[in-house]
Design a protein around this motif. Sequence first.
Motif, PDB file in Angstrom:
ATOM      1  N   THR A   1      -5.763   3.881  -1.150  1.00 23.89           N
ATOM      2  CA  THR A   1      -4.725   2.924  -0.751  1.00 23.89           C
ATOM      3  C   THR A   1      -4.981   2.248   0.587  1.00 23.89           C
ATOM      4  O   THR A   1      -4.261   1.314   0.954  1.00 23.89           O
TER       5      THR A   1
ATOM      6  N   ARG B   1       0.835  -1.214   0.000  1.00 21.35           N
ATOM      7  CA  ARG B   1       0.000   0.000   0.000  1.00 21.35           C
ATOM      8  C   ARG B   1       0.864   1.255   0.000  1.00 21.35           C
ATOM      9  O   ARG B   1       0.554   2.241  -0.677  1.00 21.35           O
ATOM     10  N   LYS B   2       1.960   1.218   0.757  1.00 18.17           N
ATOM     11  CA  LYS B   2       2.844   2.378   0.803  1.00 18.17           C
ATOM     12  C   LYS B   2       3.540   2.592  -0.534  1.00 18.17           C
ATOM     13  O   LYS B   2       3.690   3.737  -0.990  1.00 18.17           O
ATOM     14  N   ARG B   3       3.971   1.481  -1.176  1.00 16.05           N
ATOM     15  CA  ARG B   3       4.585   1.612  -2.493  1.00 16.05           C
ATOM     16  C   ARG B   3       3.585   2.160  -3.504  1.00 16.05           C
ATOM     17  O   ARG B   3       3.924   2.988  -4.355  1.00 16.05           O
TER      18      ARG B   3
ATOM     19  N   THR C   1      -0.037   9.047   7.048  1.00 14.73           N
ATOM     20  CA  THR C   1       0.979   8.203   6.416  1.00 14.73           C
ATOM     21  C   THR C   1       1.256   8.670   4.991  1.00 14.73           C
ATOM     22  O   THR C   1       2.404   8.731   4.554  1.00 14.73           O
ATOM     23  N   VAL C   2       0.194   9.013   4.250  1.00 11.20           N
ATOM     24  CA  VAL C   2       0.362   9.509   2.885  1.00 11.20           C
ATOM     25  C   VAL C   2       1.146  10.819   2.892  1.00 11.20           C
ATOM     26  O   VAL C   2       2.021  11.045   2.052  1.00 11.20           O
TER      27      VAL C   2
ATOM     28  N   ALA D   1       1.012   4.088  -2.811  1.00 17.03           N
ATOM     29  CA  ALA D   1       0.786   5.505  -2.507  1.00 17.03           C
ATOM     30  C   ALA D   1       1.897   6.365  -3.089  1.00 17.03           C
ATOM     31  O   ALA D   1       1.637   7.448  -3.641  1.00 17.03           O
ATOM     32  N   SER D   2       3.147   5.887  -3.008  1.00 11.45           N
ATOM     33  CA  SER D   2       4.273   6.634  -3.554  1.00 11.45           C
ATOM     34  C   SER D   2       4.126   6.801  -5.066  1.00 11.45           C
ATOM     35  O   SER D   2       4.384   7.876  -5.619  1.00 11.45           O
TER      36      SER D   2
ATOM     37  N   LEU E   1      -4.543   3.643   3.484  1.00 14.18           N
ATOM     38  CA  LEU E   1      -3.633   4.187   4.481  1.00 14.18           C
ATOM     39  C   LEU E   1      -4.283   5.361   5.189  1.00 14.18           C
ATOM     40  O   LEU E   1      -5.347   5.833   4.787  1.00 14.18           O
TER      41      LEU E   1
ATOM     42  N   ILE F   1       4.778  10.038   3.295  1.00  8.64           N
ATOM     43  CA  ILE F   1       5.332   9.491   2.057  1.00  8.64           C
ATOM     44  C   ILE F   1       5.548  10.618   1.044  1.00  8.64           C
ATOM     45  O   ILE F   1       6.556  10.659   0.339  1.00  8.64           O
TER      46      ILE F   1
END
Length: 330
Positions: free
Chosen positions: A132, A109-111, A138-139, A113-114, A134, A142
């Motif tokens: 995502t 999810r973090k990847r 957190t977003v 979002a990036s 998140l 990022i």
Amino acid sequence: MQLGQAQFEQGVIVDVDIDSLVVEGSPRSTGEDQDHIQALVEVWAPLPPVLVHRQTMRVIDGVHRLRAAQLRGDDKIAVTYFDGTESDAFVLSVESNITHGLPLSMADRKRAASRIITTHPQWSDRMIASATGLSPGTVSEIRRQAAGDTLLEGSRIGQDGRVRPVNSAVGRELAGKLIRENPGLSLRQIARAARISPETARDVRNRIHQGEDPLPKPRVRARPRPRTPAEETSRDRIAAAEQAISTARIAARVAAVDRLKSDPALRFSETGRTLLRLLNIHTLTGAEWQAIIDSVPPHCTSIVADLAHEFAGVWGEIAARIEHQTVEYG
């Protein structure tokens, strides 16, 4: 996510050759789950159609369903098409894989979002968070890391589709200037020109009429008196105990929701997926909720609080009706 309903052929399902579909570019870094595929092979009920990007024939959502069909020896599979850009197709793929089926991992999810921050820089943190799974905080982190701790200037599109300035102070200052120079403008005209909400425009106008600055003054908190060593120890112990209880409750809540996500009776029905999306919202940690609370503008606090109380009542009513139904039919 505001990708536009016109990009889907609503209600149109077609059978296409399995060999014509492309499987690549998935947001899932771990690849396909063979146990999940085998479980789908054994499902007798018709599975939902696979979502496909028409321009590239790439599978957006439903790779595991596709693999299950291949194992069954099927030549064709039911498909719903999505018409849009490849970057929007990726966003839709991410959103689909956090609301049903096999959920994406936190790292995936973090990847994702990036990547979305790069392809959709005008989207707000909350809008990307909704796609995502998140938290907005957190977003935001990022985004800061991707930008080298320099935030984008200008405006962003919010989750409601409205365009707002990254720095609300700029919008308030512009609204104040417009109100002073054109007192006959409506709130909507001011809001549109300054790219702020009508409620913010109303607050700015009221401040100017009262002879105040368009920008609200920052809240000044009184300094707490120093705590004694005994108070420090006692309060720290209480805080640690409360934190442990809260963490345990959140973990139990997340585990319960994850169990429901793995239930085919919920995953493969529209109403079931709606329920899972609603329940998933309440798996946020205390810190994530606090970040959301801290981001509520002062002029929206009463409205948000009233809605929170009302929604709490709605959930209470739903719980009572479900319990009653269980007793009646159980």
